[in-house]
Design a protein around this motif. Structure first.
Motif, PDB file in Angstrom:
ATOM      1  N   UNK A   8      -0.363  -4.847  -3.357  1.00 18.20           N
ATOM      2  CA  UNK A   8      -0.776  -3.831  -2.394  1.00 18.20           C
ATOM      3  C   UNK A   8       0.425  -3.289  -1.648  1.00 18.20           C
ATOM      4  N   UNK A   9       0.221  -2.166  -0.995  1.00 22.93           N
ATOM      5  CA  UNK A   9       1.277  -1.564  -0.189  1.00 22.93           C
ATOM      6  C   UNK A   9       0.736  -1.286   1.196  1.00 22.93           C
ATOM      7  N   UNK A  10       1.529  -1.611   2.189  1.00 19.34           N
ATOM      8  CA  UNK A  10       1.128  -1.311   3.562  1.00 19.34           C
ATOM      9  C   UNK A  10       1.366   0.151   3.902  1.00 19.34           C
ATOM     10  N   UNK A  11       1.990   0.889   2.984  1.00 15.64           N
ATOM     11  CA  UNK A  11       2.198   2.317   3.200  1.00 15.64           C
ATOM     12  C   UNK A  11       3.190   2.620   4.303  1.00 15.64           C
ATOM     13  N   UNK A  12       4.126   1.712   4.539  1.00 11.72           N
ATOM     14  CA  UNK A  12       5.119   1.936   5.580  1.00 11.72           C
ATOM     15  C   UNK A  12       6.104   2.998   5.123  1.00 11.72           C
ATOM     16  N   UNK A  13       6.636   3.727   6.073  1.00 13.10           N
ATOM     17  CA  UNK A  13       7.615   4.756   5.769  1.00 13.10           C
ATOM     18  C   UNK A  13       9.006   4.181   5.584  1.00 13.10           C
ATOM     19  N   UNK A  14       9.948   5.052   5.290  1.00  9.41           N
ATOM     20  CA  UNK A  14      11.319   4.638   4.998  1.00  9.41           C
ATOM     21  C   UNK A  14      11.977   3.947   6.193  1.00  9.41           C
TER      22      UNK A  14
END
Length: 140
Positions: free
Chosen positions: A109-115
């Motif tokens: 899964x991905x927490x969808x955090x930005x750069x």
């Protein structure tokens, strides 16, 4: 595809990866799944001191509940699923287990955090993507 590795931490984003893992198992009826939850076995103390950490009772209970929930979400496919609780750096441990298990695909899964957040706190999915030669499915 014969072998999948699911990296899970019990978060909502990780649950999306479980859904993807279920779909992959349904699409490949002879495939197996190794689900892994990695316990980081180091605690960092200021100013940068690192000490080994034993798993406390609360974490043991969390891991046990996570395993039960995982098998409930994969009901009907349990005979093709193995659950592991490993210790170590999550990125390195996931990649090492995927190699050892000869996984055809890593599902995470991905927490969808930005750069910016990724630079400051890191991202397990980002780290796995860049530290393995095995294909990675990032569920969002």
């Amino acid at each position: 595809m014969n072998k999948f590795l699911l990296a899970t931490d019990g978060s909502d984003d990780s649950k999306k990866a479980v859904v993807s893992a279920r779909k992959m198992l349904e699409a490949f009826p002879k495939a197996t799944l190794t689900a892994v939850y990695v316990t980081d076995n180091l605690t960092t103390l200021p100013p940068g001191m690192i000490i080994p950490q034993e798993m406390d009772e609360a974490e043991k209970n969390y891991v046990s509940e996570l395993e039960k929930k995982l098998f409930a979400e994969l009901k009907g496919l349990e005979d093709r699923v193995t659950f592991l609780n490993a210790k170590g750096n999550p990125v390195q441990t996931i990649c090492r287990i995927a190699d050892k298990e000869k996984a055809d695909l890593i599902i995470i899964g991905s927490h969808g955090r930005g750069a910016i957040n990724r630079l400051l706190i890191g991202s397990v999915s980002h780290g796995v993507l860049h530290h393995t030669a095995i294909p990675v499915l990032v569920a969002r």
